[in-house]
Write a protein that holds these residues in place. Structure first.
Motif, mmCIF file in Angstrom:
data_model
loop_
_atom_site.group_PDB
_atom_site.id
_atom_site.type_symbol
_atom_site.label_atom_id
_atom_site.label_comp_id
_atom_site.label_asym_id
_atom_site.label_seq_id
_atom_site.Cartn_x
_atom_site.Cartn_y
_atom_site.Cartn_z
ATOM 1 N N GLN A 118 0.810 -1.219 0.000
ATOM 2 C CA GLN A 118 0.000 0.000 0.000
ATOM 3 C C GLN A 118 0.845 1.272 0.000
ATOM 4 N N VAL A 119 2.150 1.131 -0.164
ATOM 5 C CA VAL A 119 3.020 2.310 -0.198
ATOM 6 C C VAL A 119 2.672 3.173 -1.411
ATOM 7 N N LEU A 120 2.530 4.461 -1.179
ATOM 8 C CA LEU A 120 2.291 5.399 -2.280
ATOM 9 C C LEU A 120 3.601 6.069 -2.662
ATOM 10 N N ARG A 121 3.897 6.096 -3.945
ATOM 11 C CA ARG A 121 5.119 6.715 -4.455
ATOM 12 C C ARG A 121 4.757 7.887 -5.357
ATOM 13 N N ASN A 122 5.714 8.764 -5.565
ATOM 14 C CA ASN A 122 5.443 9.835 -6.522
ATOM 15 C C ASN A 122 5.621 9.356 -7.957
ATOM 16 N N PRO A 178 -10.850 0.100 0.798
ATOM 17 C CA PRO A 178 -9.919 -0.545 -0.135
ATOM 18 C C PRO A 178 -10.227 -0.260 -1.605
ATOM 19 N N LYS A 179 -11.506 -0.203 -1.950
ATOM 20 C CA LYS A 179 -11.860 0.073 -3.343
ATOM 21 C C LYS A 179 -11.439 1.479 -3.738
ATOM 22 N N LEU A 180 -11.689 2.446 -2.850
ATOM 23 C CA LEU A 180 -11.282 3.821 -3.127
ATOM 24 C C LEU A 180 -9.766 3.943 -3.157
ATOM 25 N N ARG A 181 -9.126 3.264 -2.227
ATOM 26 C CA ARG A 181 -7.660 3.313 -2.144
ATOM 27 C C ARG A 181 -7.004 2.761 -3.406
ATOM 28 N N ALA A 182 -7.643 1.789 -4.015
ATOM 29 C CA ALA A 182 -7.093 1.207 -5.234
ATOM 30 C C ALA A 182 -7.078 2.200 -6.391
ATOM 31 N N GLY A 183 -7.876 3.253 -6.281
ATOM 32 C CA GLY A 183 -7.911 4.278 -7.325
ATOM 33 C C GLY A 183 -6.823 5.320 -7.199
ATOM 34 N N VAL A 184 -5.997 5.244 -6.143
ATOM 35 C CA VAL A 184 -4.894 6.178 -5.947
ATOM 36 C C VAL A 184 -3.615 5.536 -6.476
ATOM 37 N N HIS A 185 -2.954 6.224 -7.399
ATOM 38 C CA HIS A 185 -1.784 5.633 -8.050
ATOM 39 C C HIS A 185 -0.473 6.305 -7.650
ATOM 40 N N GLY A 186 -0.517 7.543 -7.210
ATOM 41 C CA GLY A 186 0.697 8.251 -6.827
ATOM 42 C C GLY A 186 0.383 9.354 -5.853
ATOM 43 N N CYS A 187 1.396 9.746 -5.050
ATOM 44 C CA CYS A 187 1.154 10.792 -4.059
ATOM 45 C C CYS A 187 2.468 11.463 -3.666
ATOM 46 N N THR A 188 2.402 12.733 -3.369
ATOM 47 C CA THR A 188 3.480 13.483 -2.735
ATOM 48 C C THR A 188 2.817 14.612 -1.969
ATOM 49 N N ASP A 189 3.581 15.377 -1.195
ATOM 50 C CA ASP A 189 2.995 16.572 -0.592
ATOM 51 C C ASP A 189 3.726 17.800 -1.112
ATOM 52 N N ILE A 190 3.022 18.917 -1.139
ATOM 53 C CA ILE A 190 3.565 20.147 -1.707
ATOM 54 C C ILE A 190 4.232 20.936 -0.587
ATOM 55 N N THR A 191 5.562 21.067 -0.688
ATOM 56 C CA THR A 191 6.300 21.790 0.342
ATOM 57 C C THR A 191 7.248 22.788 -0.328
ATOM 58 N N GLY A 192 8.540 22.734 0.005
ATOM 59 C CA GLY A 192 9.441 23.815 -0.363
ATOM 60 C C GLY A 192 9.670 24.045 -1.838
ATOM 61 N N LEU A 270 -1.621 17.294 0.258
ATOM 62 C CA LEU A 270 -1.254 16.103 -0.495
ATOM 63 C C LEU A 270 -1.632 16.295 -1.946
ATOM 64 N N LEU A 271 -0.750 15.897 -2.848
ATOM 65 C CA LEU A 271 -1.027 15.899 -4.274
ATOM 66 C C LEU A 271 -1.195 14.449 -4.690
ATOM 67 N N LEU A 272 -2.404 14.092 -5.099
ATOM 68 C CA LEU A 272 -2.747 12.706 -5.402
ATOM 69 C C LEU A 272 -3.016 12.540 -6.886
ATOM 70 N N ALA A 273 -2.382 11.536 -7.502
ATOM 71 C CA ALA A 273 -2.717 11.127 -8.861
ATOM 72 C C ALA A 273 -3.696 9.971 -8.748
ATOM 73 N N MET A 274 -4.923 10.171 -9.252
ATOM 74 C CA MET A 274 -6.010 9.235 -8.977
ATOM 75 C C MET A 274 -6.856 9.001 -10.215
ATOM 76 N N ALA A 275 -7.543 7.866 -10.224
ATOM 77 C CA ALA A 275 -8.590 7.651 -11.219
ATOM 78 C C ALA A 275 -9.671 8.710 -11.014
ATOM 79 N N PRO A 276 -10.256 9.260 -12.082
ATOM 80 C CA PRO A 276 -11.231 10.352 -11.942
ATOM 81 C C PRO A 276 -12.389 10.030 -11.011
ATOM 82 N N GLU A 277 -12.906 8.812 -11.077
ATOM 83 C CA GLU A 277 -14.056 8.468 -10.229
ATOM 84 C C GLU A 277 -13.645 8.399 -8.758
ATOM 85 N N ALA A 278 -12.412 7.952 -8.486
ATOM 86 C CA ALA A 278 -11.925 7.914 -7.107
ATOM 87 C C ALA A 278 -11.740 9.319 -6.562
#
Length: 312
Positions: A118-122, A178-192, A270-278
């Motif tokens: 379940q690790v999210l990567r950028n 879990p179904k919603l989580r499966a729609g998330v493909h990438g993540c980072t947070d916006i900082t410096g 958080l900046l999330l790359a996700m399926a549109p429906e998710a």
């Protein structure tokens, strides 16, 4: 996971069901009130664990004390502010370290937990995804205005409350379904590095391009006006000088919105790359649970022009 793709934290797998997330972050005060400074610094450090898809477990204080020029009560209030956020995150403070330092500094070393699968990567953004941001932009610009005595007390309070807001709720909603989580493909947070900098890192790591709609960028009230006045932190200019080679914008170079996108953020969203429906489902859930920050879909991910970010 280490430093390969500029991810937000290191991840070490212990076994088939458990991995450790490890991160550290600290900085000098960006607000005058020591308790608020502690809250913001702690929220900023905790954010890296959420950006990796996990939950914070243990925290350790990092504190630089100008003991010859400040009262010890100041340091106590800083740590108390951090402890408030640690408790809110459901984590434990288990110690830390302080040194004498000419300038006050505070932050946390944070250990979190995540399932290895379940690790999210950028690096996970896919063509067809949308990108969703959970907090508005402009904290660097407004912080500069506050330091210059140009912002109202209400603006300062709203800014502090936003920077002290944990990224806990969006990730808890995702991890609870879990179904919603499966729609998330990438993540980072916006900082410096600002919006453009972190988007470029995601686009380059994922070998995609990211296309933003200027009308969709969430911006803190007053940030555009202060940017038009030239109230812009030096970090935004440094970000522009470095990242502009990967940005394709139809806006004028002096457009305030473009400078907001380069603006370095403290405890950003958080900046999330996700399926549109998710993404639509997450936005609905956040509204239902009373999530206060302005949270929006900013644009889309495409398979062409790897590493580039388009605005307009």
């Amino acid at each position: 996971m280490g430093t390969e793709n500029c991810d937000d934290a290191g991840v070490y797998r212990l076994n088939e069901t458990t991995a450790l997330i490890q991160t550290v972050d600290f900085f000098t005060p960006i607000v005058d009130d020591p308790f608020d400074f502690g809250r913001i610094a702690a929220a900023n450090a905790l954010s890296d664990v959420y950006a990796m898809g996990g939950r914070p477990l243990l925290c350790m204080n990092i504190l630089g004390c100008p003991a010859r020029t400040m009262e010890p009560s100041v340091f106590r209030r800083v740590v108390e502010g951090g402890l408030e956020k640690i408790k809110e995150a459901g984590a434990l403070l288990v110690g830390g370290h302080s040194i004498e330092d000419p300038e006050l500094k505070y932050g946390l070393s944070v250990t979190g937990l995540v399932h290895p699968q379940q690790v999210l990567r950028n690096s996970g953004a896919r063509a067809g995804d949308v990108v969703l941001l959970t907090k508005p932009l402009g904290t660097g610009i407004l912080s500069t205005a506050v330091k210059g005595g140009l912002a109202s007390a209400d603006t300062e309070r709203q800014l502090v409350d936003l920077m002290a807001t944990l990224n806990r709720l969006p990730m808890e909603i995702l991890n609870g379904d879990p179904k919603l989580r499966a729609g998330v493909h990438g993540c980072t947070d916006i900082t410096g590095f600002g919006l453009f900098g972190h988007l470029h890192e995601m686009a380059a790591a994922s070998q995609v391009s990211i296309h933003l709609d200027p009308a969709r960028l969430p911006v803190l009230p007053g940030a555009n006006d202060f940017a038009d006045m030239g109230i812009i932190p030096e970090g935004a200019y440094r970000n522009r000088a470095f990242y502009r080679q990967w940005v394709r914008s139809t806006l004028a170079e002096t457009d305030s919105l473009e400078m907001v996108a380069y603006d370095p953020q403290t405890s950003g969203g958080l900046l999330l790359a996700m399926a549109p429906e998710a993404a639509a489902e997450l936005l609905a859930a956040l509204r239902e649970q009373g999530y206060a920050p302005d949270c929006r879909i900013l644009g889309s991910v495409r398979a062409t022009d790897p590493g580039l970010v388009f605005l307009g």
